[in-house]
Every structure is written in structure tokens, then in C-alpha cells.
Scaffold this motif. Sequence first.
Motif, mmCIF file in Angstrom:
data_model
loop_
_atom_site.group_PDB
_atom_site.id
_atom_site.type_symbol
_atom_site.label_atom_id
_atom_site.label_comp_id
_atom_site.label_asym_id
_atom_site.label_seq_id
_atom_site.Cartn_x
_atom_site.Cartn_y
_atom_site.Cartn_z
ATOM 1 N N VAL A 178 40.054 45.717 49.111
ATOM 2 C CA VAL A 178 38.849 46.508 48.859
ATOM 3 C C VAL A 178 37.663 45.803 49.512
ATOM 4 N N ASN A 179 37.179 46.374 50.608
ATOM 5 C CA ASN A 179 36.027 45.832 51.325
ATOM 6 C C ASN A 179 34.725 46.506 50.912
ATOM 7 N N PHE A 209 39.536 41.328 47.365
ATOM 8 C CA PHE A 209 38.213 41.952 47.324
ATOM 9 C C PHE A 209 37.245 41.199 48.233
ATOM 10 N N THR A 210 36.471 41.949 49.028
ATOM 11 C CA THR A 210 35.289 41.389 49.680
ATOM 12 C C THR A 210 34.049 42.124 49.191
ATOM 13 N N ILE A 247 40.170 48.052 39.673
ATOM 14 C CA ILE A 247 41.527 48.542 39.901
ATOM 15 C C ILE A 247 42.189 48.618 38.534
ATOM 16 N N THR A 248 42.675 49.796 38.190
ATOM 17 C CA THR A 248 43.376 50.006 36.934
ATOM 18 C C THR A 248 44.814 50.382 37.265
ATOM 19 N N ALA A 266 31.551 40.247 43.924
ATOM 20 C CA ALA A 266 31.115 39.943 42.559
ATOM 21 C C ALA A 266 31.472 41.104 41.637
ATOM 22 N N ASN A 267 31.783 40.779 40.397
ATOM 23 C CA ASN A 267 32.030 41.776 39.348
ATOM 24 C C ASN A 267 33.198 42.718 39.654
ATOM 25 N N ASN A 268 34.265 42.210 40.236
ATOM 26 C CA ASN A 268 35.471 43.006 40.466
ATOM 27 C C ASN A 268 36.428 42.780 39.313
#
Length: 162
Positions: free
Chosen positions: A113-114, A131-132, A138-139, A154-156
Motif C-alpha cells: 500500500v503506497n 506500507f509506505t 487492512i482487515t 504512519a497509523n497503518n
Amino acid sequence: MSIKSLLPAAAAVAVAALALTGCTQNNAAPAESSSSSAAPAASAPASSAPAGSADSSATPAPAAPSAGAADASAPITFDESNQHLTIPAGVTKVIVNGSNNAIEGGSVADITVNGSNNDIHVEALTATAAFTGSNNTITFEKATNFKVTSDTGANNTIEGVE
């Protein structure tokens, strides 16, 4: 100037518009879809319809997005933003470059996930997530030995449904 003399130019414009429309869609095999639709329409013979009549064969019908059988080894890339997107069945590698999307899919091995602010829901996550971007979720319904390989945003969050 007759309508017949304008048909080749109108066909070329229609093909160009169709090609540009395809640029915003995400197809598993973009090279195949754009090259196969452009060549036949550009070389189509002139119509034998009488002057002034509409000839439906001069304008190609828009091609439907290829959401059918997908190559599991090739990743699908979502460049769109502010959309509700579906991961085609059989695709196991996903790259999300867009932002503010709701994305759903089945069993996925790898997710990168960019973009930011994406809500991704999959039935299963089986290998890696990276993640970037920031503020992504993501569930998954079930997971098998997956790991987060990188998180430079941040906050992923990654969470299972119970």
C-alpha cells in the motif's frame, strides 16, 4: 465535404478516446487490451452506406474491462483514488498506489500500500503486507503466517475480523 470522408477521422478519434478511457481503468493485461482494439479500427474499410445514413460499424463498441480470469503471478495495481474497487478472483498480489479507496477481495498473498487512507478488506492474507502510505487499514477474515515486511508510513493497521 461528405460524411464518408469524415468516417476514418471519426473512427480514429473514437479509438483514441477509447484508449484514453482504458488508461484510467486497471486491467490485468493493459498491453493486450490497448493494442488489440486500436489496430483493427484504424484499418477498417470505408463504409458502403449511402451518404447521410448512420453506419454503426464505423464506431467500435467500447471494450468491457477484463475482470474474468486473472493471472495469479502478475500483480494488480490500483492507481485510482476515491473509488470502490474489487480485487479480481485469482489475483494474489496487490499494489495500491491510489488513496481514499474501499477495496475488497478474496485470498491475497501480498499487499503493498503506497497510497493513504485506504480501507482494504480481504477474506485471507497469506504472506506479506507492506506500507509506505499512511492511515491505511487492512482487515482480513483469516490469516496464515503473514508478516508486515515494512511500514514507513504512519497509523497503518492490520486487523482480523472476529
